[in-house]
Design a protein around this motif. Structure first.
Motif, PDB file in Angstrom:
ATOM      1  N   ALA A  38       0.835  -1.201   0.000  1.00 37.53           N
ATOM      2  CA  ALA A  38       0.000   0.000   0.000  1.00 37.53           C
ATOM      3  C   ALA A  38       0.866   1.246   0.000  1.00 37.53           C
ATOM      4  O   ALA A  38       0.662   2.170  -0.795  1.00 37.53           O
ATOM      5  N   LEU A  42       1.023   3.862  -3.150  1.00 38.87           N
ATOM      6  CA  LEU A  42       0.627   5.244  -2.865  1.00 38.87           C
ATOM      7  C   LEU A  42       1.795   6.194  -3.108  1.00 38.87           C
ATOM      8  O   LEU A  42       1.621   7.283  -3.658  1.00 38.87           O
ATOM      9  N   SER A  43       2.990   5.770  -2.716  1.00 40.92           N
ATOM     10  CA  SER A  43       4.166   6.610  -2.926  1.00 40.92           C
ATOM     11  C   SER A  43       4.411   6.826  -4.424  1.00 40.92           C
ATOM     12  O   SER A  43       4.718   7.939  -4.862  1.00 40.92           O
ATOM     13  N   PHE A  46       1.845   9.374  -5.592  1.00 38.17           N
ATOM     14  CA  PHE A  46       2.203  10.753  -5.270  1.00 38.17           C
ATOM     15  C   PHE A  46       3.318  11.248  -6.182  1.00 38.17           C
ATOM     16  O   PHE A  46       3.354  12.412  -6.556  1.00 38.17           O
ATOM     17  N   MET A  65       1.278  18.241  -3.422  1.00 38.45           N
ATOM     18  CA  MET A  65       0.442  17.265  -2.726  1.00 38.45           C
ATOM     19  C   MET A  65       1.098  16.683  -1.482  1.00 38.45           C
ATOM     20  O   MET A  65       0.842  15.545  -1.124  1.00 38.45           O
ATOM     21  N   LEU A  72      -2.797  10.894   4.225  1.00 34.80           N
ATOM     22  CA  LEU A  72      -2.940   9.470   3.930  1.00 34.80           C
ATOM     23  C   LEU A  72      -1.847   8.623   4.557  1.00 34.80           C
ATOM     24  O   LEU A  72      -2.084   7.478   4.930  1.00 34.80           O
ATOM     25  N   ALA A  80       8.409   7.693   2.217  1.00 37.31           N
ATOM     26  CA  ALA A  80       7.832   7.754   0.869  1.00 37.31           C
ATOM     27  C   ALA A  80       8.399   8.938   0.088  1.00 37.31           C
ATOM     28  O   ALA A  80       8.814   8.792  -1.064  1.00 37.31           O
ATOM     29  N   ILE A 189     -12.312  10.940  -2.117  1.00 39.61           N
ATOM     30  CA  ILE A 189     -11.916   9.789  -1.299  1.00 39.61           C
ATOM     31  C   ILE A 189     -12.946   9.558  -0.201  1.00 39.61           C
ATOM     32  O   ILE A 189     -13.344   8.430   0.084  1.00 39.61           O
ATOM     33  N   GLU A 195     -12.027   4.592   3.915  1.00 41.54           N
ATOM     34  CA  GLU A 195     -11.017   3.875   4.700  1.00 41.54           C
ATOM     35  C   GLU A 195      -9.591   4.185   4.236  1.00 41.54           C
ATOM     36  O   GLU A 195      -8.634   3.919   4.948  1.00 41.54           O
ATOM     37  N   LEU A 196      -9.465   4.793   3.046  1.00 36.93           N
ATOM     38  CA  LEU A 196      -8.135   5.181   2.546  1.00 36.93           C
ATOM     39  C   LEU A 196      -7.473   6.164   3.512  1.00 36.93           C
ATOM     40  O   LEU A 196      -6.261   6.189   3.656  1.00 36.93           O
ATOM     41  N   THR A 199      -5.640   4.052   6.310  1.00 38.39           N
ATOM     42  CA  THR A 199      -4.931   2.820   5.978  1.00 38.39           C
ATOM     43  C   THR A 199      -3.608   2.691   6.704  1.00 38.39           C
ATOM     44  O   THR A 199      -3.298   1.653   7.266  1.00 38.39           O
TER      45      THR A 199
ATOM     46  N   LEU B 163      10.195  -0.449  -0.050  1.00 39.47           N
ATOM     47  CA  LEU B 163       9.410   0.717  -0.455  1.00 39.47           C
ATOM     48  C   LEU B 163       9.972   1.298  -1.747  1.00 39.47           C
ATOM     49  O   LEU B 163       9.228   1.641  -2.669  1.00 39.47           O
ATOM     50  N   LEU B 214      -4.803   2.119  -3.811  1.00 38.39           N
ATOM     51  CA  LEU B 214      -5.010   1.296  -2.622  1.00 38.39           C
ATOM     52  C   LEU B 214      -5.610  -0.052  -3.011  1.00 38.39           C
ATOM     53  O   LEU B 214      -5.189  -1.104  -2.513  1.00 38.39           O
ATOM     54  N   SER B 217      -3.004  -2.170  -4.436  1.00 32.96           N
ATOM     55  CA  SER B 217      -2.050  -2.684  -3.441  1.00 32.96           C
ATOM     56  C   SER B 217      -2.649  -3.876  -2.697  1.00 32.96           C
ATOM     57  O   SER B 217      -1.924  -4.784  -2.289  1.00 32.96           O
TER      58      SER B 217
END
Lengths: 218, 270
Positions: A38, A42-43, A46, A65, A72, A80, A189, A195-196, A199, B163, B214, B217
């Protein structure tokens, strides 16, 4: 705005490295194996979001952002954003190597701060309040980042003070744009996948599998 | 700010030239141990920022230029990106001569520009360019995956490496998704402008990309669990330091150690 090598004084560079290392360590503590995918996707998102350009009159600015990242990702914003900056310096020739610590700090610390300030509001049941939280987080994230860039320049030498003032001024329109975009993003969102917003910032190591195992007990 | 990331080259994998380099004859840099290359670039950066003498600062830039040629990176795009970065710091460099006090060199519209400021601006430009060129030549010429593995061997925390590897992998995927969304918006006559409607549409786009990220993922995690992933990095390549790597490391370190010495000598002569 990234700072390049050769501008900042040695104490500022060392301070940046130390504080960023601390932030990354805190972020990695909550980054269990279950959350790495996740956080990674997400990273990457972004990273791609910073490639989006918004026209401003005849010119354009790109999104930053970092406020949304804070909402988040919480402390994971440190690793990240660090990863993003490493990739930019190494593969795109942008930013610098000795300034990695400072550059991460000026982006990620504001992200964490606005995340702590506005996450509760962003998770409120009212969609308009969530959008407001998004705007405040996005705008304040940029304002704080700009101020921190100005601060590290000012700490490095008196000759940078006029440039530091210029940097703060230049961040005002970006803050407005990022704030509005962030507000819309949080509103969406909030409506689609609330729920994002929760997380990656539960308390460290909640181990979702353990929670599943506990359910059939009674 | 990010036009320098280019439209066609928005992913590291797309710009990384080593995939092409590995096919043809590997360059001298590509055959070196990745760990040595990372450490060399870091040491180079540390020594270079510590230098002050303008004349001596030309040497790191020349070293970086030589590394660029030896690494066989595409000269055009690399230098163009560098020039773009210089464009961004131009404001800073142009302001410095006017803000650093000292003996005026030229007077522009009644504003004196000092020699000291000019020197400082030149030093910053030399340092920033030399370090980025060297970093791009030594480290940027390797595969992002190799970079991750080498960092792990250098004892960078494992989940930070994870990561990094995830981010590298999914930048390309998310970027493709972003382009698809933009095409869909364009088909529906979206033209970005400076207005609230555009900002809201772009905000929804970012939000949607995050939601999809998400969900993606979650699928990735399921797939990884299905294949018995237990959190260890499985490395298929085995790095070991060869004689050439050690030779390069020693020569590079000696070259770097020479720089401060030269600066002191030059300072005494002047």
């Amino acid at each position: 705005m990234h700072i390049v090598d050769g501008v900042l004084s040695a104490p500022v560079l060392v301070g940046g490295v130390v504080l960023t290392a601390g932030g990354i360590a805190l972020g990695l503590r909550s980054l269990t194996l279950e959350r790495v995918p996740a956080a990674g996707v997400l990273s990457a998102t972004f990273f791609v979001a910073t490639l989006i350009h918004v026209p401003v009159g005849p010119s354009s600015v790109h999104l930053i952002m970092n406020g949304l990242a804070g909402l988040l990702l919480s402390w994971v914003a440190f690793p990240a954003l660090f990863v993003g900056l490493v990739l930019q310096a190494v593969f795109f020739g942008y930013g610098g190597l000795t300034v990695l610590g400072v550059n991460t700090l000026v982006m990620a610390l504001p992200a964490v701060v606005v995340g702590l300030l506005f996450r509760r509001l962003a998770m409120s049941p009212d969609g308009r309040l969530a959008a407001l939280a998004g705007f405040l987080a996005g705008a304040l994230g940029i304002v704080l980042a700009g101020s921190m860039v100005a601060l590290v320049l000012w700490l490095s030498g008196a000759e940078f003070i006029p440039i530091a003032k210029f940097v703060v001024l230049a961040h005002v329109p970006i803050a407005l744009i990022d704030g509005l975009v962030c507000a819309a993003a949080v509103a969406l969102i909030h409506r689609v996948k609330p729920e994002l917003l929760g997380t990656l910032m539960l308390s460290p190591r909640p181990a979702p599998t353990r929670r599943l195992a506990r359910q059939p007990a009674p | 700010m990010s036009h320098l990331l280019g439209d066609g080259a928005a992913t590291p994998t797309a710009t990384a030239p080593e995939s092409a380099g590995a096919g043809s004859a590997a360059s001298a840099v590509a055959s070196l141990d990745p760990r040595i290359r990372i450490l060399a670039a870091c040491a180079f950066a540390l020594v270079t920022v510590a230098l002050d003498d303008l004349l001596i600062l030309v040497i790191p830039l020349m070293m970086a230029g030589a590394a660029l040629i030896v690494a066989r990176l595409p000269l055009g795009p690399t230098l163009r990106r560098l020039a773009m970065m210089d464009g961004f710091i131009l404001v800073l460099l142009l302001m410095l001569p006017f803000t650093v006090p000292g003996e005026p060199a030229v007077t522009l519209f009644g504003w004196p520009a000092s020699w000291a400021g000019l020197e400082q601006a030149a030093a910053i430009a030399l340092k920033a360019n030399a370090i980025l060129l060297m970093l791009g030549s030594l480290v940027g010429s390797m595969d992002p995956t190799t970079l991750g593995h080498a960092l792990w061997r250098l004892r960078v925390p494992e989940n930070l490496v994870h990561l990094l590897l995830f981010t590298v992998r999914y930048i390309a995927v998310v970027d493709a998704e972003y382009r698809r969304h933009r095409r869909a918006m364009k088909v529906r006559c979206f033209r970005p402008g400076t207005n609230l409607h555009s900002l809201r549409a772009i905000g929804y786009l970012v939000g949607m990309m995050l939601v999809r990220a998400l969900e993606r993922s979650e699928r990735i995690l399921q797939a990884m669990k299905c294949r018995g992933f237990n959190g260890r990095l499985v490395l298929l390549d085995d790095l070991c330091l060869g004689r050439r790597d050690i030779l390069f490391g020693v020569l590079f370190a000696m070259g770097l150690a020479l720089l401060p010495v030269l600066e002191v000598l030059h300072g005494r002569a002047a």
